[in-house]
Design an enzyme around this catalytic site. Sequence first.
Site, PDB file in Angstrom:
ATOM      1  N   CYS A 137      40.232  43.502 139.288  1.00  0.00           N
ATOM      2  CA  CYS A 137      39.756  44.292 137.737  1.00  0.00           C
ATOM      3  C   CYS A 137      39.126  42.923 137.219  1.00  0.00           C
ATOM      4  CB  CYS A 137      41.414  44.276 136.691  1.00  0.00           C
ATOM      5  SG  CYS A 137      41.937  45.929 138.052  1.00  0.00           S
ATOM      6  N   HIS A 193      40.368  43.119 129.324  1.00  0.00           N
ATOM      7  CA  HIS A 193      41.104  44.027 129.973  1.00  0.00           C
ATOM      8  C   HIS A 193      41.732  45.267 130.136  1.00  0.00           C
ATOM      9  CE1 HIS A 193      41.005  46.140 134.405  1.00  0.00           C
ATOM     10  NE2 HIS A 193      42.459  45.365 134.852  1.00  0.00           N
ATOM     11  N   ASN A 224      42.598  52.861 133.723  1.00  0.00           N
ATOM     12  CA  ASN A 224      42.270  50.955 134.458  1.00  0.00           C
ATOM     13  C   ASN A 224      41.197  51.794 135.256  1.00  0.00           C
ATOM     14  OD1 ASN A 224      42.254  48.877 135.769  1.00  0.00           O
ATOM     15  ND2 ASN A 224      44.841  48.334 135.800  1.00  0.00           N
TER      16      ASN A 224
HETATM   17  N1  COA Z   1      56.466  58.558 135.939  1.00  0.00           N
HETATM   18  C1  COA Z   1      57.621  58.544 135.340  1.00  0.00           C
HETATM   19  N2  COA Z   1      58.799  57.704 135.911  1.00  0.00           N
HETATM   20  C2  COA Z   1      58.188  56.619 136.310  1.00  0.00           C
HETATM   21  C3  COA Z   1      56.635  56.860 136.816  1.00  0.00           C
HETATM   22  C4  COA Z   1      56.297  57.754 136.617  1.00  0.00           C
HETATM   23  N3  COA Z   1      54.614  57.639 136.537  1.00  0.00           N
HETATM   24  N4  COA Z   1      56.684  55.515 137.654  1.00  0.00           N
HETATM   25  C5  COA Z   1      57.419  55.021 137.422  1.00  0.00           C
HETATM   26  N5  COA Z   1      58.245  55.560 137.445  1.00  0.00           N
HETATM   27  C6  COA Z   1      60.375  55.150 136.786  1.00  0.00           C
HETATM   28  C7  COA Z   1      60.421  53.536 138.157  1.00  0.00           C
HETATM   29  O1  COA Z   1      60.845  54.613 138.950  1.00  0.00           O
HETATM   30  C8  COA Z   1      61.488  54.009 137.397  1.00  0.00           C
HETATM   31  O2  COA Z   1      63.177  53.744 137.252  1.00  0.00           O
HETATM   32  P1  COA Z   1      64.499  53.796 137.592  1.00  0.00           P
HETATM   33  O3  COA Z   1      64.704  52.894 136.279  1.00  0.00           O
HETATM   34  O4  COA Z   1      65.184  54.885 137.760  1.00  0.00           O
HETATM   35  O5  COA Z   1      63.670  52.881 138.409  1.00  0.00           O
HETATM   36  C9  COA Z   1      61.583  53.346 136.259  1.00  0.00           C
HETATM   37  O6  COA Z   1      60.451  54.263 135.493  1.00  0.00           O
HETATM   38  C10 COA Z   1      61.007  52.407 135.067  1.00  0.00           C
HETATM   39  O7  COA Z   1      60.152  51.490 135.983  1.00  0.00           O
HETATM   40  P2  COA Z   1      59.223  50.385 135.804  1.00  0.00           P
HETATM   41  O8  COA Z   1      58.563  49.597 137.069  1.00  0.00           O
HETATM   42  O9  COA Z   1      60.755  49.258 135.832  1.00  0.00           O
HETATM   43  O10 COA Z   1      58.318  50.296 135.075  1.00  0.00           O
HETATM   44  P3  COA Z   1      57.908  48.925 134.138  1.00  0.00           P
HETATM   45  O11 COA Z   1      58.465  49.306 132.802  1.00  0.00           O
HETATM   46  O12 COA Z   1      57.836  47.390 134.594  1.00  0.00           O
HETATM   47  O13 COA Z   1      56.380  50.074 133.615  1.00  0.00           O
HETATM   48  C11 COA Z   1      54.567  49.806 135.108  1.00  0.00           C
HETATM   49  C12 COA Z   1      55.672  50.672 135.614  1.00  0.00           C
HETATM   50  C13 COA Z   1      53.473  49.989 136.225  1.00  0.00           C
HETATM   51  C14 COA Z   1      53.478  50.919 133.513  1.00  0.00           C
HETATM   52  C15 COA Z   1      54.071  48.568 134.455  1.00  0.00           C
HETATM   53  O14 COA Z   1      55.186  47.544 135.294  1.00  0.00           O
HETATM   54  C16 COA Z   1      52.709  47.386 134.395  1.00  0.00           C
HETATM   55  O15 COA Z   1      51.317  48.051 133.584  1.00  0.00           O
HETATM   56  N6  COA Z   1      53.050  47.102 135.036  1.00  0.00           N
HETATM   57  C17 COA Z   1      51.278  46.281 134.904  1.00  0.00           C
HETATM   58  C18 COA Z   1      50.196  46.881 135.968  1.00  0.00           C
HETATM   59  C19 COA Z   1      49.285  46.626 135.196  1.00  0.00           C
HETATM   60  O16 COA Z   1      48.825  46.750 134.897  1.00  0.00           O
HETATM   61  N7  COA Z   1      48.387  46.287 137.105  1.00  0.00           N
HETATM   62  C20 COA Z   1      46.867  46.115 137.274  1.00  0.00           C
HETATM   63  C21 COA Z   1      47.164  45.212 137.024  1.00  0.00           C
HETATM   64  S1  COA Z   1      44.890  45.201 136.525  1.00  0.00           S
END
Ligand code: COA
Length: 318
Positions: A113, A245, A275
């Site tokens: 990215c 970003h 993204n």
């Molecule tokens: N729909 C519904 N539920 C989902 C899901 C989806 N698409 N993806 C994950 N979940 C669930 C998980 O299984 C978890 O369930 P549980 O509590 O029963 O285990 C719950 O949602 C919370 O998951 P978690 O990973 O803790 O959520 P989060 O608040 O951290 O959000 C992201 C997840 C990926 C949105 C967040 O971590 C994020 O944006 N990270 C950075 C990613 C990024 O930008 N990457 C690229 C960088 S260039």
Amino acid sequence: MIYSRISGTGSYLPERVVTNADLEKVVDTTDEWIRTRTGIERRHLAREGETTLDLAEKAARRALEAANVAPGDIDFIAFGTTTPDLIFPNCGVMLQERLGCLGSPAFSVETACASFMYALSIADKYVRCGESKRALVIGAETLSRITDWSDRTTAVLFADGAGAVVLEASDAPGILSTHLHADGRYQEMLYCKGGVSRGLAEKPAIVMAGKEVFKIAVTKLGAVVDETLAANGLERSAIDWLVPHQANIRIIQATAAKLDMPLEKVIVTVQDHGNTSAASVPLALDAGVRDGRIKRGELLLLEAFGGGFTWGSALVRF
Ligand code: COA
């Protein structure tokens, strides 16, 4: 003294739009979860046969038109992408052939990215040292090709698109500084499985430890923002626009808070295209320029963070 200045911006999103409601039919997710955790409402996906190069060419032609530069006058192409059409030749060379600006350097930069930030920094240096007069910098991706559509933790995030800028030699300052970083200790947290030298047996797919990536992204982007301001002897209030970003609205909000900037001074497009990795900063920049928010003479802070980890920023007098 020679500077490089952004003389035109362009972008392109594929026609096919996939909403969060559409994704509810593919994976176990909800529109509400995606909106609240990421800010994404819809994304654009390339149709079958439509490639990264196709998207890039459209974005490039729009940037060239905005800059009033003929395609044949480009003498340097830095092409940021992690989803190239082929292993080789690189997408920069392929774009050069399509635009008809043969003979000068053309290459791709593969820093996930942060690829556009790296490509911009390299092109800026070539213009400043007098070796390029008109450089084309691209960020383009078809991440849909390396998305595991059964994995709800990544399928809702990544998408396709392209952005481009034309950099021209100028007496007046344009790009004031760029700041690039990488820390290879974090490579397991965000990567694409499957590879050339390790073997192509596995279907390529993005693997991500979302929570961990989130925390480190916020920390590193905050630090690079501070570094950029300090390197230029500027206060936070000097920045007119943050062009971040577009990965997640919550990461964007955290960086804006670090700069003490209200969200009205931040170009946010993540809701419209998710993204798009290397494409996301030039897509946001072009949106802000074309809708009239970003004006000539204003001070912009561009930043991105991605797999590796790699990250970087640029301070730009537009
Ligand atoms: N729909 C519904 N539920 C989902 C899901 C989806 N698409 N993806 C994950 N979940 C669930 C998980 O299984 C978890 O369930 P549980 O509590 O029963 O285990 C719950 O949602 C919370 O998951 P978690 O990973 O803790 O959520 P989060 O608040 O951290 O959000 C992201 C997840 C990926 C949105 C967040 O971590 C994020 O944006 N990270 C950075 C990613 C990024 O930008 N990457 C690229 C960088 S260039």
